[in-house]
Scaffold this motif. Structure first.
Motif, PDB file in Angstrom:
ATOM      1  N   CYS A 196      32.347  38.598  48.323  1.00 45.09           N
ATOM      2  CA  CYS A 196      33.406  38.104  47.438  1.00 45.09           C
ATOM      3  C   CYS A 196      34.617  37.669  48.261  1.00 45.09           C
ATOM      4  CB  CYS A 196      33.772  39.226  46.454  1.00 45.09           C
ATOM      5  SG  CYS A 196      35.161  38.803  45.409  1.00 45.09           S
ATOM      6  N   ASP A 197      34.998  38.480  49.232  1.00 46.27           N
ATOM      7  CA  ASP A 197      36.160  38.129  50.074  1.00 46.27           C
ATOM      8  C   ASP A 197      35.895  36.818  50.825  1.00 46.27           C
ATOM      9  OD1 ASP A 197      38.647  38.419  51.235  1.00 46.27           O
ATOM     10  OD2 ASP A 197      37.995  39.863  52.754  1.00 46.27           O
ATOM     11  N   ILE A 198      34.684  36.679  51.365  1.00 42.81           N
ATOM     12  CA  ILE A 198      34.329  35.451  52.100  1.00 42.81           C
ATOM     13  C   ILE A 198      34.513  34.240  51.183  1.00 42.81           C
ATOM     14  CG2 ILE A 198      32.414  34.170  53.165  1.00 42.81           C
ATOM     15  CD1 ILE A 198      31.271  36.982  53.995  1.00 42.81           C
ATOM     16  N   CYS A 200      36.300  33.978  48.527  1.00 36.86           N
ATOM     17  CA  CYS A 200      37.716  33.763  48.169  1.00 36.86           C
ATOM     18  C   CYS A 200      38.495  33.127  49.314  1.00 36.86           C
ATOM     19  CB  CYS A 200      38.354  35.076  47.723  1.00 36.86           C
ATOM     20  SG  CYS A 200      37.741  35.598  46.111  1.00 36.86           S
ATOM     21  N   HIS A 201      38.127  33.434  50.555  1.00 39.17           N
ATOM     22  CA  HIS A 201      38.808  32.761  51.681  1.00 39.17           C
ATOM     23  C   HIS A 201      38.568  31.255  51.632  1.00 39.17           C
ATOM     24  CE1 HIS A 201      38.804  36.813  53.970  1.00 39.17           C
ATOM     25  NE2 HIS A 201      39.802  36.696  53.121  1.00 39.17           N
ATOM     26  N   VAL A 202      37.386  30.877  51.164  1.00 31.21           N
ATOM     27  CA  VAL A 202      37.130  29.437  51.015  1.00 31.21           C
ATOM     28  C   VAL A 202      37.893  28.895  49.806  1.00 31.21           C
ATOM     29  CG1 VAL A 202      35.384  27.647  50.831  1.00 31.21           C
ATOM     30  CG2 VAL A 202      34.846  29.778  52.046  1.00 31.21           C
ATOM     31  N   SER A 269      45.707  34.146  44.817  1.00 31.02           N
ATOM     32  CA  SER A 269      44.784  35.237  44.444  1.00 31.02           C
ATOM     33  C   SER A 269      44.886  36.373  45.465  1.00 31.02           C
ATOM     34  CB  SER A 269      43.331  34.748  44.411  1.00 31.02           C
ATOM     35  OG  SER A 269      43.186  33.715  43.475  1.00 31.02           O
ATOM     36  N   HIS A 270      44.958  36.005  46.747  1.00 29.09           N
ATOM     37  CA  HIS A 270      45.052  37.041  47.775  1.00 29.09           C
ATOM     38  C   HIS A 270      46.340  37.852  47.664  1.00 29.09           C
ATOM     39  CE1 HIS A 270      41.429  36.131  49.928  1.00 29.09           C
ATOM     40  NE2 HIS A 270      41.725  37.082  50.797  1.00 29.09           N
ATOM     41  N   ARG A 271      47.432  37.150  47.437  1.00 29.70           N
ATOM     42  CA  ARG A 271      48.714  37.860  47.370  1.00 29.70           C
ATOM     43  C   ARG A 271      48.744  38.786  46.142  1.00 29.70           C
ATOM     44  NH1 ARG A 271      51.411  39.808  48.863  1.00 29.70           N
ATOM     45  NH2 ARG A 271      53.518  39.211  48.300  1.00 29.70           N
ATOM     46  N   ALA A 283      39.068  48.552  47.205  1.00 30.98           N
ATOM     47  CA  ALA A 283      38.561  47.620  48.230  1.00 30.98           C
ATOM     48  C   ALA A 283      39.098  46.215  47.918  1.00 30.98           C
ATOM     49  CB  ALA A 283      37.043  47.626  48.230  1.00 30.98           C
ATOM     50  N   HIS A 284      39.529  45.535  48.967  1.00 28.94           N
ATOM     51  CA  HIS A 284      40.116  44.192  48.817  1.00 28.94           C
ATOM     52  C   HIS A 284      39.162  43.247  48.074  1.00 28.94           C
ATOM     53  CE1 HIS A 284      42.034  40.444  49.992  1.00 28.94           C
ATOM     54  NE2 HIS A 284      41.040  40.108  50.792  1.00 28.94           N
ATOM     55  N   GLY A 285      37.877  43.254  48.436  1.00 33.86           N
ATOM     56  CA  GLY A 285      36.905  42.354  47.808  1.00 33.86           C
ATOM     57  C   GLY A 285      36.709  42.682  46.332  1.00 33.86           C
ATOM     58  N   GLY A 287      39.046  43.991  44.352  1.00 36.27           N
ATOM     59  CA  GLY A 287      40.249  43.482  43.678  1.00 36.27           C
ATOM     60  C   GLY A 287      40.157  41.979  43.467  1.00 36.27           C
ATOM     61  N   LEU A 288      39.626  41.284  44.458  1.00 37.89           N
ATOM     62  CA  LEU A 288      39.495  39.826  44.338  1.00 37.89           C
ATOM     63  C   LEU A 288      38.504  39.436  43.240  1.00 37.89           C
ATOM     64  CD1 LEU A 288      39.435  38.766  48.100  1.00 37.89           C
ATOM     65  CD2 LEU A 288      41.189  38.139  46.428  1.00 37.89           C
ATOM     66  N   ALA A 289      37.443  40.229  43.075  1.00 39.70           N
ATOM     67  CA  ALA A 289      36.437  39.918  42.055  1.00 39.70           C
ATOM     68  C   ALA A 289      37.065  39.941  40.658  1.00 39.70           C
ATOM     69  CB  ALA A 289      35.271  40.903  42.139  1.00 39.70           C
TER      70      ALA A 289
HETATM   71 ZN    ZN Z   1      40.509  38.308  51.861  1.00 44.49          ZN
END
Ligand code: ZN
Ligand code: NZQ
Length: 395
Positions: A196-198, A200-202, A269-271, A283-285, A287-289
């Protein structure tokens, strides 16, 4: 397409068994004594730390060890690491672990030659002029710290946990050793968080207002499609080397900025997520989900065709030419299905967050006039609405 300068001088070693070269690679980069920095237990249990120690000894590189980096790495251990490096005359910080360990190593590396408090670089607008070199042996494909110029640290300021990131050229790893086999031991949840983090970086780069960026759009879509295809494979078979390998390289390519050099990037989204992982220590990923699909749902109307392009080219949706907004929405729904099937949380309850905390989360992100993002500039009331969407999402 915007003008750009792209300089990422990391020496990469990729593939099975490559961690055995750690000592030799440290030597190649001039290290005589390294700080061997690692996390909780996983790298000790798997025998990786013992293998790295052996490799350092074989290469005649001395080392001192500092374990105990927690996910969402803390400033306290960074201070300890800085002291230890100074006392022991360490000349390279070697991180063995994931994004948290690498970021802790990067923070130590920038703090050692600096006379003031390393946290000045995170809060005080200071830019480091020098830092110790950092090398890493990566054990989770996720944060992309192995190739990025970023470093993210948690620190308690006035009783509030602040999670702050820095982007400096001195944060770029001197070398990164990537053996996909080291990720075989990851729990399924961490594997999914990483994917998920990967992605989101894109997304932070792909959803842009900069026109005429086809070359990099194609690269973004390729990385995203790869993760979409490989994630179900690794969830089914954690020992699927080819899938692990493709995800690991995607982790690096997603965040070394190759995919973002030519455009204005977003990062809302990251902030917003960093407020969640600071507040709940999630976990960061994960939270991003929860945050990213809510952000997408809130902003897609700003450029429906770009979201439709994502839906078709990445998520394999059919284009509805009469109603492209339906295509855009079906892409977001397909993404949530992919993440939900991989066991990621899709709303506040599943994440362990509370709707009633939203005002505090929004207050923590900055002053009354604070904004986030560039694709669509978000004011604090927009951020509150995105968090409310994230809170209430049905699975
Ligand atoms: Zn990230
Ligand atoms: O501590 P151990 O026991 O090693 O367990 C870790 C940790 O609990 C475990 N783990 C790692 N490799 C393993 C493993 N368990 C079994 N087998 C393995 N091979 O996984 C857990 C999570 O590790 P962590 O390092 O926290 O994961 P990740 O790589 O996702 O890093 C997250 C941190 O990076 C920051 C995040 O905010 C968060 O603090 N980010 C850093 C970025 C950067 N520097 O460029 C960008 C990102 O957007 C992100 O913000």
């Amino acid at each position: 397409m915007l003008n750009f300068n792209f300089y990422r001088p990391t020496d990469f070693y990729f593939g099975r068994g490559e961690e055995k070269r750690t000592g030799e690679v440290c030597r190649k980069h001039g290290a005589k004594k390294v700080l061997l920095h690692f996390g909780g237990q996983s790298a000790v249990k798997s025998g990786l730390i013992a293998r790295v120690e052996q490799s350092l000894t074989d290469a005649g590189v001395q080392y001192v060890s500092l374990g105990g980096v927690q996910p969402n790495p803390r400033a306290e251990l960074v201070y300890q690491g800085i002291e230890l490096c100074r006392k022991e005359g360490v000349d390279l910080v070697l991180a063995v672990g994931g994004g948290s360990v690498i970021d802790s190593a990067k923070a130590i590396a920038m703090g050692v030659p600096y006379e003031g408090d390393f946290w000045d670089f995170f809060m005080g607008g200071k830019v480091p002029t020098t830092a110790l070199p950092v090398g890493c042996v990566l054990t989770i494909a996720a944060a992309g710290s192995e190739g990025s110029n970023s470093c993210v640290i948690d620190c308690v300021v006035d009783g509030i946990v602040k999670k702050k990131g820095t982007n400096f050229q001195t944060n770029v790893c001197t070398f990164s050793i990537l053996n996909p086999e080291l990720t075989f031991t990851l729990p399924p949840f961490q594997t999914a968080c990483g994917a998920c983090d990967i992605m989101c970086h894109v997304f932070e780069r792909y959803f842009t207002n900069t026109p005429a960026v086809k070359m990099t759009d194609e690269l973004c879509e390729g990385v995203l499609r790869t993760v979409v295809q490989m994630l179900p494979r690794v969830m089914k078979d954690p020992h699927d080397y080819e899938a692990r390998a493709n995800i690991m390289w995607a982790s690096t390519l997603a965040h070394n900025n190759l995919l973002g050099v030519d455009r204005e990037q977003d990062w809302a989204s990251h902030r917003i997520e960093h407020e969640l992982s600071a507040f709940y220590d999630c976990a960061h990923g994960a939270g991003l989900a929860v945050v990213c699909p809510a952000w997408m749902t809130y902003v897609y109307k700003h450029d429906v065709m770009r979201f439709a392009q994502f839906a078709v080219n990445v998520m394999g949706c059919q284009m509805d030419y009469e109603h492209p907004e339906n295509t855009a929405l079906s892409g977001i729904a397909a993404l949530r299905r992919l993440w939900g099937d991989a066991g990621l949380p899709l709303n506040f309850k599943e994440l362990g967050a509370k709707r009633e905390d939203i005002p505090t989360l929004v207050a923590n992100i900055g002053g009354p006039e604070h904004t986030e993002g560039h694709f669509l500039v978000l004011h604090k009331h927009d951020i509150a609405e995105i968090l409310t969407l994230a809170a209430d999402y049905e699975r």
